[in-house]
Design a protein around this motif. Structure first.
Motif, PDB file in Angstrom:
ATOM      1  N   LEU A  13     -39.801  44.771  45.865  1.00 30.41           N
ATOM      2  CA  LEU A  13     -40.079  43.705  46.912  1.00 30.41           C
ATOM      3  C   LEU A  13     -38.941  43.732  47.712  1.00 30.41           C
ATOM      4  N   GLY A  14     -38.904  44.176  49.041  1.00 31.20           N
ATOM      5  CA  GLY A  14     -37.900  44.108  49.910  1.00 31.20           C
ATOM      6  C   GLY A  14     -38.041  42.726  50.853  1.00 31.20           C
ATOM      7  N   GLY A  15     -36.965  42.577  51.596  1.00 29.50           N
ATOM      8  CA  GLY A  15     -36.578  41.365  52.315  1.00 29.50           C
ATOM      9  C   GLY A  15     -35.314  41.177  52.781  1.00 29.50           C
ATOM     10  N   THR A  16     -35.131  40.177  53.546  1.00 20.67           N
ATOM     11  CA  THR A  16     -33.644  39.710  54.065  1.00 20.67           C
ATOM     12  C   THR A  16     -33.109  38.843  52.822  1.00 20.67           C
ATOM     13  N   PHE A  17     -33.997  38.195  52.228  1.00 22.80           N
ATOM     14  CA  PHE A  17     -33.571  37.027  51.176  1.00 22.80           C
ATOM     15  C   PHE A  17     -32.456  36.268  51.544  1.00 22.80           C
ATOM     16  N   HIS A  50     -38.062  44.650  62.136  1.00 21.97           N
ATOM     17  CA  HIS A  50     -39.050  43.774  62.689  1.00 21.97           C
ATOM     18  C   HIS A  50     -38.632  42.231  62.743  1.00 21.97           C
ATOM     19  N   ARG A  51     -37.229  42.025  62.452  1.00 16.84           N
ATOM     20  CA  ARG A  51     -36.752  40.565  62.557  1.00 16.84           C
ATOM     21  C   ARG A  51     -35.501  40.540  63.083  1.00 16.84           C
ATOM     22  N   ILE A  52     -35.106  39.273  63.162  1.00 23.15           N
ATOM     23  CA  ILE A  52     -33.482  38.991  63.690  1.00 23.15           C
ATOM     24  C   ILE A  52     -32.605  39.339  62.453  1.00 23.15           C
ATOM     25  N   GLU A  53     -31.403  39.676  62.906  1.00 24.43           N
ATOM     26  CA  GLU A  53     -30.358  39.787  61.908  1.00 24.43           C
ATOM     27  C   GLU A  53     -30.030  38.799  61.049  1.00 24.43           C
ATOM     28  N   PRO A  54     -30.012  38.985  59.584  1.00 24.64           N
ATOM     29  CA  PRO A  54     -29.701  37.904  58.826  1.00 24.64           C
ATOM     30  C   PRO A  54     -28.548  36.972  59.003  1.00 24.64           C
ATOM     31  N   VAL A  55     -28.668  35.687  58.894  1.00 19.39           N
ATOM     32  CA  VAL A  55     -27.473  34.833  58.854  1.00 19.39           C
ATOM     33  C   VAL A  55     -26.339  35.229  57.716  1.00 19.39           C
ATOM     34  N   ALA A  56     -26.592  35.111  56.530  1.00 19.55           N
ATOM     35  CA  ALA A  56     -25.949  35.567  55.329  1.00 19.55           C
ATOM     36  C   ALA A  56     -25.536  37.130  55.528  1.00 19.55           C
ATOM     37  N   ASN A  57     -24.287  37.665  55.008  1.00 18.05           N
ATOM     38  CA  ASN A  57     -24.185  38.952  55.067  1.00 18.05           C
ATOM     39  C   ASN A  57     -24.655  39.756  54.030  1.00 18.05           C
ATOM     40  N   ARG A  61     -25.905  38.023  50.355  1.00 16.53           N
ATOM     41  CA  ARG A  61     -27.314  37.924  50.254  1.00 16.53           C
ATOM     42  C   ARG A  61     -27.467  38.578  48.660  1.00 16.53           C
ATOM     43  N   ARG A  62     -26.808  39.604  48.496  1.00 13.49           N
ATOM     44  CA  ARG A  62     -26.953  40.164  47.109  1.00 13.49           C
ATOM     45  C   ARG A  62     -26.228  39.348  45.988  1.00 13.49           C
ATOM     46  N   MET A  63     -25.429  38.551  46.150  1.00 19.88           N
ATOM     47  CA  MET A  63     -24.901  37.551  45.334  1.00 19.88           C
ATOM     48  C   MET A  63     -25.981  36.465  45.034  1.00 19.88           C
ATOM     49  N   MET A  64     -26.722  35.935  46.103  1.00 17.90           N
ATOM     50  CA  MET A  64     -27.675  35.055  45.848  1.00 17.90           C
ATOM     51  C   MET A  64     -28.790  35.469  44.899  1.00 17.90           C
ATOM     52  N   LEU A  65     -29.221  36.899  45.050  1.00 14.15           N
ATOM     53  CA  LEU A  65     -30.266  37.430  44.426  1.00 14.15           C
ATOM     54  C   LEU A  65     -29.780  37.725  42.799  1.00 14.15           C
ATOM     55  N   GLU A  66     -28.705  37.948  42.961  1.00 12.91           N
ATOM     56  CA  GLU A  66     -28.175  38.219  41.436  1.00 12.91           C
ATOM     57  C   GLU A  66     -28.349  36.929  40.696  1.00 12.91           C
TER      58      GLU A  66
END
Length: 224
Positions: A13-17, A50-57, A61-66
């Motif tokens: 499952l991919g995404g900007t998250f 296909h979308r704008i650059e994420p706000v969080a770096n 974003r990896r820390m939030m996922l973890e």
């Protein structure tokens, strides 16, 4: 769905998250359970094509996922796209995963909107050669496919016996109805509104600690 013990399977499952929320996590878990997947790899993209650059770096974003998945044994963060230069094309990620898991069934999860736009993806017809495609379909959604995509769907539509194959089929899986979006969450945070019960508490705490998605002042400037 019953799978033989010697054929473990991996969901992707991919995404900007940006940020990860319960809409990502619950629907992903629905697929894990219905297709008897052994693990689900959540892959944050570095540069979404296909979308704008994420706000969080990337690190944030990896820390939030973890934090979001740390208590679930079948969910894990795979950060291979964050260490790759250039746009995060799904086909390149699947090629990389195939190097690590040459014979393992791979299931690429996507929503109906993403599936309907599949012909605009880089080397999209190669994707089905590398993995199964899982279309996560909510109760209120229907397929509105182009003639080209309709033919592609019918050609590769999966049956139960195909669960042992490593790639090549399209699965339509009903998922929990959750109309949550990262965009709406960011807007709510920027407006100072409460986002509890839309994403994990640990993620909310990290957002607050790092000062992500800062509140936009509602005080208008005046003359003088």
């Amino acid at each position: 769905m019953v799978r033989s013990e010697n054929k473990p399977a991996i969901g992707i499952l991919g995404g900007t998250f940006d940020p990860v929320h319960f809409g990502h996590l619950r629907t992903g878990l629905d697929v894990v359970e219905q297709l008897s997947l052994d693990q689900l790899r959540l892959i944050p993209c570095a540069i979404p094509p296909h979308r704008i650059e994420p706000v969080a770096n990337a690190k944030q974003r990896r820390m939030m996922l973890e934090l979001a998945i740390k208590n679930h044994p079948k969910l894990l963060v795979d950060d291979r796209e964050l260490s790759r230069e250039g746009p995060s094309y799904t086909v390149d990620t699947l090629l990389s995963l195939r190097e690590d898991f040459p014979d393992t069934p791979l299931f690429l999860l996507m929503g109906t909107d993403a599936f309907c736009s599949l012909p605009s993806w880089s080397r999209w017809q190669q994707i089905i050669e590398l993995a199964h495609i899982v279309v996560m379909q909510r109760a209120d959604e229907t397929f509105l496919l182009s003639d080209e995509l309709q033919s592609f769907f019918e050609q590769h539509q999966a049956e139960k016996a195909d669960i042992e194959l490593s790639a090549g089929k399209i699965w339509s899986v009903p998922v929990t109805q959750m109309s949550i979006s990262a965009t709406a969450i960011r807007e709510a945070l920027e407006q100072g509104r409460d986002v509890r019960y839309l994403l994990p508490d640990a993620v909310i705490s990290l957002i607050e600690q790092l000062g992500l998605y800062p509140q936009i002042s509602s005080v208008s400037e005046t003359d003088g």
